[in-house]
Each structure stands twice: as C-alpha cells, then as structure tokens.
Design a protein around this motif. Structure first.
Motif, PDB file in Angstrom:
ATOM      1  N   LEU A  39      -5.458 -93.882 -55.473  1.00  0.00           N
ATOM      2  CA  LEU A  39      -5.628 -93.614 -54.038  1.00  0.00           C
ATOM      3  C   LEU A  39      -5.876 -94.906 -53.266  1.00  0.00           C
ATOM      4  O   LEU A  39      -5.345 -95.084 -52.162  1.00  0.00           O
ATOM      5  CB  LEU A  39      -6.754 -92.606 -53.815  1.00  0.00           C
ATOM      6  CG  LEU A  39      -6.398 -91.176 -54.214  1.00  0.00           C
ATOM      7  CD1 LEU A  39      -7.650 -90.324 -54.308  1.00  0.00           C
ATOM      8  CD2 LEU A  39      -5.409 -90.570 -53.258  1.00  0.00           C
ATOM      9  N   TRP A  42      -2.615 -96.648 -52.850  1.00  0.00           N
ATOM     10  CA  TRP A  42      -1.732 -95.961 -51.904  1.00  0.00           C
ATOM     11  C   TRP A  42      -2.256 -95.990 -50.474  1.00  0.00           C
ATOM     12  O   TRP A  42      -1.656 -95.395 -49.579  1.00  0.00           O
ATOM     13  CB  TRP A  42      -1.517 -94.512 -52.323  1.00  0.00           C
ATOM     14  CG  TRP A  42      -0.937 -94.327 -53.685  1.00  0.00           C
ATOM     15  CD1 TRP A  42      -0.106 -95.176 -54.350  1.00  0.00           C
ATOM     16  CD2 TRP A  42      -1.156 -93.216 -54.554  1.00  0.00           C
ATOM     17  NE1 TRP A  42       0.209 -94.663 -55.581  1.00  0.00           N
ATOM     18  CE2 TRP A  42      -0.423 -93.454 -55.735  1.00  0.00           C
ATOM     19  CE3 TRP A  42      -1.898 -92.037 -54.462  1.00  0.00           C
ATOM     20  CZ2 TRP A  42      -0.407 -92.573 -56.812  1.00  0.00           C
ATOM     21  CZ3 TRP A  42      -1.882 -91.161 -55.525  1.00  0.00           C
ATOM     22  CH2 TRP A  42      -1.144 -91.424 -56.688  1.00  0.00           C
ATOM     23  N   LEU A  44      -5.027 -94.548 -49.499  1.00  0.00           N
ATOM     24  CA  LEU A  44      -5.600 -93.221 -49.241  1.00  0.00           C
ATOM     25  C   LEU A  44      -7.035 -93.112 -49.761  1.00  0.00           C
ATOM     26  O   LEU A  44      -7.496 -92.027 -50.115  1.00  0.00           O
ATOM     27  CB  LEU A  44      -4.731 -92.138 -49.902  1.00  0.00           C
ATOM     28  CG  LEU A  44      -3.296 -92.032 -49.411  1.00  0.00           C
ATOM     29  CD1 LEU A  44      -2.500 -91.073 -50.293  1.00  0.00           C
ATOM     30  CD2 LEU A  44      -3.262 -91.588 -47.965  1.00  0.00           C
ATOM     31  N   ALA A  75       0.532 -87.749 -56.292  1.00  0.00           N
ATOM     32  CA  ALA A  75       1.429 -88.641 -55.552  1.00  0.00           C
ATOM     33  C   ALA A  75       1.110 -88.559 -54.074  1.00  0.00           C
ATOM     34  O   ALA A  75       0.701 -87.507 -53.570  1.00  0.00           O
ATOM     35  CB  ALA A  75       2.884 -88.241 -55.776  1.00  0.00           C
ATOM     36  N   PRO A  76       1.299 -89.670 -53.377  1.00  0.00           N
ATOM     37  CA  PRO A  76       1.175 -89.609 -51.923  1.00  0.00           C
ATOM     38  C   PRO A  76       2.330 -88.806 -51.351  1.00  0.00           C
ATOM     39  O   PRO A  76       3.420 -88.777 -51.924  1.00  0.00           O
ATOM     40  CB  PRO A  76       1.256 -91.074 -51.494  1.00  0.00           C
ATOM     41  CG  PRO A  76       1.947 -91.772 -52.608  1.00  0.00           C
ATOM     42  CD  PRO A  76       1.669 -90.997 -53.855  1.00  0.00           C
ATOM     43  N   THR A  77       2.061 -88.131 -50.261  1.00  0.00           N
ATOM     44  CA  THR A  77       3.121 -87.401 -49.575  1.00  0.00           C
ATOM     45  C   THR A  77       3.643 -88.258 -48.438  1.00  0.00           C
ATOM     46  O   THR A  77       2.970 -89.192 -48.003  1.00  0.00           O
ATOM     47  CB  THR A  77       2.623 -86.056 -49.011  1.00  0.00           C
ATOM     48  OG1 THR A  77       1.648 -86.323 -47.996  1.00  0.00           O
ATOM     49  CG2 THR A  77       2.016 -85.182 -50.099  1.00  0.00           C
ATOM     50  N   GLY A  80       1.371 -88.911 -45.071  1.00  0.00           N
ATOM     51  CA  GLY A  80       0.057 -89.551 -45.089  1.00  0.00           C
ATOM     52  C   GLY A  80      -0.995 -88.727 -45.783  1.00  0.00           C
ATOM     53  O   GLY A  80      -2.139 -88.701 -45.366  1.00  0.00           O
ATOM     54  N   GLY A  81      -0.619 -88.068 -46.834  1.00  0.00           N
ATOM     55  CA  GLY A  81      -1.564 -87.252 -47.571  1.00  0.00           C
ATOM     56  C   GLY A  81      -1.364 -87.406 -49.056  1.00  0.00           C
ATOM     57  O   GLY A  81      -0.722 -88.346 -49.531  1.00  0.00           O
ATOM     58  N   LEU A  82      -1.899 -86.465 -49.788  1.00  0.00           N
ATOM     59  CA  LEU A  82      -1.892 -86.497 -51.242  1.00  0.00           C
ATOM     60  C   LEU A  82      -1.538 -85.117 -51.781  1.00  0.00           C
ATOM     61  O   LEU A  82      -2.034 -84.110 -51.286  1.00  0.00           O
ATOM     62  CB  LEU A  82      -3.287 -86.883 -51.757  1.00  0.00           C
ATOM     63  CG  LEU A  82      -3.504 -86.804 -53.262  1.00  0.00           C
ATOM     64  CD1 LEU A  82      -2.740 -87.930 -53.961  1.00  0.00           C
ATOM     65  CD2 LEU A  82      -4.989 -86.888 -53.580  1.00  0.00           C
ATOM     66  N   GLU A 133      -3.130 -79.965 -51.680  1.00  0.00           N
ATOM     67  CA  GLU A 133      -2.686 -81.046 -50.797  1.00  0.00           C
ATOM     68  C   GLU A 133      -3.835 -81.401 -49.871  1.00  0.00           C
ATOM     69  O   GLU A 133      -4.501 -80.519 -49.329  1.00  0.00           O
ATOM     70  CB  GLU A 133      -1.480 -80.587 -49.996  1.00  0.00           C
ATOM     71  CG  GLU A 133      -0.840 -81.665 -49.160  1.00  0.00           C
ATOM     72  CD  GLU A 133       0.397 -81.149 -48.435  1.00  0.00           C
ATOM     73  OE1 GLU A 133       0.396 -81.218 -47.194  1.00  0.00           O
ATOM     74  OE2 GLU A 133       1.330 -80.673 -49.103  1.00  0.00           O
ATOM     75  N   ARG A 135      -4.730 -84.018 -46.535  1.00  0.00           N
ATOM     76  CA  ARG A 135      -4.133 -84.846 -45.485  1.00  0.00           C
ATOM     77  C   ARG A 135      -5.207 -85.694 -44.831  1.00  0.00           C
ATOM     78  O   ARG A 135      -6.354 -85.283 -44.737  1.00  0.00           O
ATOM     79  CB  ARG A 135      -3.475 -83.954 -44.422  1.00  0.00           C
ATOM     80  CG  ARG A 135      -2.339 -83.144 -44.962  1.00  0.00           C
ATOM     81  CD  ARG A 135      -1.662 -82.331 -43.860  1.00  0.00           C
ATOM     82  NE  ARG A 135      -0.815 -81.336 -44.466  1.00  0.00           N
ATOM     83  CZ  ARG A 135      -0.906 -80.048 -44.226  1.00  0.00           C
ATOM     84  NH1 ARG A 135      -1.772 -79.576 -43.367  1.00  0.00           N
ATOM     85  NH2 ARG A 135      -0.088 -79.204 -44.822  1.00  0.00           N
TER      86      ARG A 135
END
Length: 136
Positions: A39, A42, A44, A75-77, A80-82, A133, A135
C-alpha cells in the motif's frame, strides 16, 4: 441498498499475491506487513489500517472455517482505491452474524460490512472468493 454484492467482483490486475497454508494463523502478521508495504508503494498508505484489519478477517475466516489454506490477492484500482480478494476451498456463502457481547469471534464479516466501501462473495467451482474494495 446493501453494499454486499455476492457475485459481482471488480477484477484488477494482481499486484500482491500471498498464499497461506491450512491452519497457519502465524502467517497473518507477515501477510499484514506485506500488504502495508504494498500500500505504501502504491501511494495508498492511508488505507493500510483498514485494509490490514479486513484482510486479516477474511483470511482468518478462510483458515478457520474451511480446513484448507487461503490465497490473498491485492491490487490498486484505477479509481484510487484498493481491491483485496481472498480465495478458499470452502463452499457456501458466508454472511455477517450477530455475536454476543462476550464472544471472542463472530464479528469479522460485520467489520467488513461496516468498513469496506463494497464487498461480496463469488462462488467458484472449487470454493469461493470473498472480496472487499476500499476507496480513498
């Protein structure tokens, strides 16, 4: 509207892949550390506390309730999330349940439901995938 979607999983390219052996609850601490590091890589890091908690809950459920191992992919989306997915060989759909005040377990999916922006479970021929998920 219920944020839980049982068969619709947003798929993202796998960027972190961790397999956990059956009954290996000791593997949770290194798994959380790898997720936190990913994270940060990434961008995040602000999602780390919640992501670690929810990932731990899903992996623990898989280990305790299936007698088999689990596989975590994160994985990152693009938004801008996970996205975190936990696969196991267990059948059936897990559901949040109420736990009595003195219980030491039974709150995992309640936490996922309360803290994730979206979550769900997808059945597969060889088990299921629980996902959530987050965000920013």
């Amino acid at each position: 509207m219920d944020s839980r979607q049982q068969f619709d999983t947003p798929r993202a390219a796998c960027a972190l892949h961790c397999a956990v052996a059956p009954a290996d609850l000791a593997a949770l601490a290194p798994l959380r550390a790898r997720l936190r590091a990913a994270l940060a890589d990434w961008g995040l890091a602000e999602l780390a506390d919640t992501a670690e908690l929810l990932a731990s809950e899903l992996v623990t459920n898989a280990l305790l309730h299936t007698g088999a191992g689990a596989v975590l992919d994160a994985a990152p989306t693009g938004a801008g999330g996970l996205l975190v997915e936990v696969r196991d060989e267990g059948g059936g759909l897990p559901a949040p349940r109420s736990a009595d005040a003195d219980a030491t377990s039974g709150r995992g999916l309640l936490l996922v439901e309360a803290l994730a922006d979206r979550w769900g479970v997808r059945l597969r021929a060889d088990g299921k995938t629980a996902w959530f998920e987050l965000r920013i």
